[in-house]
Write a protein that holds these residues in place. Structure first.
Motif, PDB file in Angstrom:
ATOM      1  N   ALA A 110       0.813  -1.220   0.000  1.00 17.60           N
ATOM      2  CA  ALA A 110       0.000   0.000   0.000  1.00 17.60           C
ATOM      3  C   ALA A 110       0.848   1.272   0.000  1.00 17.60           C
ATOM      4  O   ALA A 110       0.304   2.374  -0.075  1.00 17.60           O
ATOM      5  CB  ALA A 110      -0.912   0.005   1.227  1.00 17.60           C
ATOM      6  N   TRP A 111       2.151   1.105   0.073  1.00 12.79           N
ATOM      7  CA  TRP A 111       3.065   2.252   0.185  1.00 12.79           C
ATOM      8  C   TRP A 111       2.888   3.244  -0.954  1.00 12.79           C
ATOM      9  O   TRP A 111       2.712   4.442  -0.736  1.00 12.79           O
ATOM     10  CB  TRP A 111       4.489   1.711   0.237  1.00 12.79           C
ATOM     11  N   ALA A 112       2.906   2.778  -2.186  1.00 15.03           N
ATOM     12  CA  ALA A 112       2.786   3.674  -3.337  1.00 15.03           C
ATOM     13  C   ALA A 112       1.414   4.336  -3.377  1.00 15.03           C
ATOM     14  O   ALA A 112       1.299   5.534  -3.667  1.00 15.03           O
ATOM     15  CB  ALA A 112       3.042   2.901  -4.632  1.00 15.03           C
ATOM     16  N   ARG A 113       0.373   3.577  -3.063  1.00 17.60           N
ATOM     17  CA  ARG A 113      -0.984   4.147  -3.048  1.00 17.60           C
ATOM     18  C   ARG A 113      -1.108   5.242  -1.993  1.00 17.60           C
ATOM     19  O   ARG A 113      -1.771   6.259  -2.212  1.00 17.60           O
ATOM     20  CB  ARG A 113      -2.021   3.052  -2.802  1.00 17.60           C
ATOM     21  N   ASP A 114      -0.453   5.037  -0.848  1.00 16.33           N
ATOM     22  CA  ASP A 114      -0.490   6.050   0.214  1.00 16.33           C
ATOM     23  C   ASP A 114       0.167   7.349  -0.235  1.00 16.33           C
ATOM     24  O   ASP A 114      -0.313   8.445   0.092  1.00 16.33           O
ATOM     25  CB  ASP A 114       0.219   5.524   1.466  1.00 16.33           C
ATOM     26  N   LEU A 115       1.259   7.229  -0.989  1.00 16.57           N
ATOM     27  CA  LEU A 115       1.943   8.427  -1.487  1.00 16.57           C
ATOM     28  C   LEU A 115       1.051   9.213  -2.433  1.00 16.57           C
ATOM     29  O   LEU A 115       0.967  10.438  -2.362  1.00 16.57           O
ATOM     30  CB  LEU A 115       3.251   8.030  -2.193  1.00 16.57           C
ATOM     31  N   VAL A 116       0.391   8.497  -3.335  1.00 18.40           N
ATOM     32  CA  VAL A 116      -0.515   9.155  -4.286  1.00 18.40           C
ATOM     33  C   VAL A 116      -1.691   9.787  -3.551  1.00 18.40           C
ATOM     34  O   VAL A 116      -2.090  10.924  -3.834  1.00 18.40           O
ATOM     35  CB  VAL A 116      -1.000   8.152  -5.343  1.00 18.40           C
ATOM     36  N   ALA A 117      -2.246   9.050  -2.572  1.00 24.64           N
ATOM     37  CA  ALA A 117      -3.372   9.575  -1.811  1.00 24.64           C
ATOM     38  C   ALA A 117      -2.996  10.832  -1.037  1.00 24.64           C
ATOM     39  O   ALA A 117      -3.834  11.697  -0.792  1.00 24.64           O
ATOM     40  CB  ALA A 117      -3.886   8.504  -0.852  1.00 24.64           C
ATOM     41  N   ALA A 118      -1.727  10.933  -0.655  1.00 23.38           N
ATOM     42  CA  ALA A 118      -1.249  12.109   0.076  1.00 23.38           C
ATOM     43  C   ALA A 118      -0.950  13.284  -0.851  1.00 23.38           C
ATOM     44  O   ALA A 118      -0.548  14.354  -0.391  1.00 23.38           O
ATOM     45  CB  ALA A 118       0.003  11.755   0.880  1.00 23.38           C
ATOM     46  N   GLY A 119      -1.134  13.084  -2.155  1.00 21.84           N
ATOM     47  CA  GLY A 119      -0.955  14.174  -3.110  1.00 21.84           C
ATOM     48  C   GLY A 119       0.446  14.332  -3.664  1.00 21.84           C
ATOM     49  O   GLY A 119       0.777  15.369  -4.225  1.00 21.84           O
ATOM     50  N   ARG A 120       1.244  13.290  -3.546  1.00 21.25           N
ATOM     51  CA  ARG A 120       2.600  13.378  -4.087  1.00 21.25           C
ATOM     52  C   ARG A 120       2.577  13.185  -5.606  1.00 21.25           C
ATOM     53  O   ARG A 120       1.919  12.266  -6.105  1.00 21.25           O
ATOM     54  CB  ARG A 120       3.514  12.329  -3.461  1.00 21.25           C
ATOM     55  N   GLN A 121       3.333  14.025  -6.314  1.00 18.49           N
ATOM     56  CA  GLN A 121       3.404  13.893  -7.772  1.00 18.49           C
ATOM     57  C   GLN A 121       4.604  13.057  -8.215  1.00 18.49           C
ATOM     58  O   GLN A 121       4.647  12.582  -9.348  1.00 18.49           O
ATOM     59  CB  GLN A 121       3.495  15.280  -8.416  1.00 18.49           C
ATOM     60  N   ALA A 122       5.586  12.883  -7.328  1.00 17.85           N
ATOM     61  CA  ALA A 122       6.761  12.071  -7.649  1.00 17.85           C
ATOM     62  C   ALA A 122       7.476  11.737  -6.349  1.00 17.85           C
ATOM     63  O   ALA A 122       7.258  12.371  -5.313  1.00 17.85           O
ATOM     64  CB  ALA A 122       7.697  12.798  -8.616  1.00 17.85           C
ATOM     65  N   LEU A 123       8.361  10.736  -6.431  1.00 14.54           N
ATOM     66  CA  LEU A 123       9.134  10.296  -5.268  1.00 14.54           C
ATOM     67  C   LEU A 123      10.616  10.342  -5.593  1.00 14.54           C
ATOM     68  O   LEU A 123      11.044   9.881  -6.655  1.00 14.54           O
ATOM     69  CB  LEU A 123       8.736   8.866  -4.883  1.00 14.54           C
ATOM     70  N   ILE A 124      11.400  10.907  -4.682  1.00 17.25           N
ATOM     71  CA  ILE A 124      12.857  10.847  -4.759  1.00 17.25           C
ATOM     72  C   ILE A 124      13.324   9.979  -3.608  1.00 17.25           C
ATOM     73  O   ILE A 124      13.134  10.336  -2.440  1.00 17.25           O
ATOM     74  CB  ILE A 124      13.499  12.250  -4.670  1.00 17.25           C
TER      75      ILE A 124
END
Length: 350
Positions: A110-124
């Protein structure tokens, strides 16, 4: 009970002035394509109704994008430089930067889904080891990824930013060799880390080019942290034939080596030369100041942020891996090998 008066709207002003809502909007925004007489009329009606423009929407007041910079270990001097560069680049392009720590085992399905749900547009992701499953989760979530100094090289094509680690390892070791040292050891990071392997290969290439053998036990691994330098330095300095110079894979590790040397009554650089890698603030604050390989950490953070923004916008990047140049910075922790240090036994007083 008092009832709050209804707020005057653009439609109310337009009806009172006998013009369109668009005309009122043009006047409020200072547009020039409104006749002077009409402008004066609308302004008079606005004053008559005590019209107050609404506050900007929250979405308009926030950055257009939010990029998460994620570490999988506690922050240190290296991390601070990366963050500084990313934040500076974010301010330049109008992007928000969120910093987090997420250990590898915490990156669940669920890690990636949580990032998207939090409004992140990209990950570094910084110095992270990413599994194929985690990469697949990011791909399914359509979340762009940029990795700085990856600890592993996944089979999938991952956009990454690093430095010329091999050249840096080569330069540091050549420097120690040029000072006359022949018993030179290396203390690095995780054995499987791509950046560590490159630095180690640079060290070995320099030693081989000079025809200098690397004795058994002269290569130590760790996690690029201070305790690794203390432990690895102790192991090396307690060898029957201890090194006269140690090249550490990070500034933190180098400072640990210096502490291990001091605990054994050895002087830096008279009895032991020490070189590091990164050129963080602690290299300049060390006593003596640390000779080290400058890694352009802030620029790496800036490049990663700008690359992440391009990927988030659906643009193509010129290269999936960018390497920025390193540079050797010579300070007071290295010195020519003296006859005394060259003959120094592994145990002081032996």
């Amino acid at each position: 009970m008092q009832v709050s008066p209804r707020r005057t709207t653009l439609a109310t002003v337009a009806a009172s002035a006998g013009v369109s809502v668009a005309t009122v909007s043009k006047v409020l925004n200072g547009r020039s394509d409104v006749a002077p007489a009409t402008r004066s009329l609308v302004q008079a009606v606005l004053r008559q109704h005590d019209y107050v423009a609404p506050s900007p929407r929250r979405a308009e007041a926030t950055p257009s994008a939010t990029i998460e910079v994620q570490f999988d270990t506690d922050l240190n001097a290296y991390s601070t430089e990366i963050i500084q560069g990313a934040v500076e680049a974010g301010a330049e392009v109008g992007a928000g930067v969120v910093v987090s720590i997420r250990k590898g085992t915490d990156r669940t399905a669920a890690w990636a889904r949580d990032l998207v749900a939090a409004g992140r547009q990209a990950l570094i992701a910084v110095t992270s080891e990413l599994t194929s499953g985690q990469l697949a989760a990011l791909s399914r979530a359509r979340l762009p990824l940029v990795v700085i100094d990856p600890l592993n090289l996944p089979r999938a094509r991952v956009t990454s930013v690093g430095s010329t680690n091999f050249a840096g390892g080569l330069a540091a070791t050549h420097h120690l060799l040029s000072l006359g040292h022949r018993r030179i050891a290396y203390i690095g990071g995780p054995a499987t880390a791509a950046c560590n392997q490159a630095r180690l290969h640079g060290y070995r290439a320099a030693m081989e080019a000079e025809g200098v053998p690397v004795p058994p036990g002269y290569v130590q691994t760790g996690h690029f942290r201070y305790p690794d330098g203390v432990a690895g330095g102790a192991t090396l300095l307690d060898l029957p034939e201890a090194p006269t110079a140690i090249f550490a894979g990070s500034d933190e590790t180098a400072l640990g080596v210096i502490e291990a040397a001091r605990a054994r009554g050895l002087r830096i650089p008279e009895d032991l030369s020490v070189a590091g890698f990164d050129d963080t603030q602690i290299a300049r604050m060390a006593s003596p100041p640390l000779t080290t390989v400058r890694q352009p950490l802030r620029e790496m953070g800036r490049v990663a942020l700008r690359t992440a923004m391009r990927l988030a916008a659906g643009e193509q990047v010129d290269s999936h891996h960018v390497e920025l140049a390193t540079e050797l910075v010579v300070r007071g922790s290295t010195a020519p090998a003296s006859a005394a240090s060259g003959e120094r036994p592994g145990h002081p007083g032996a």
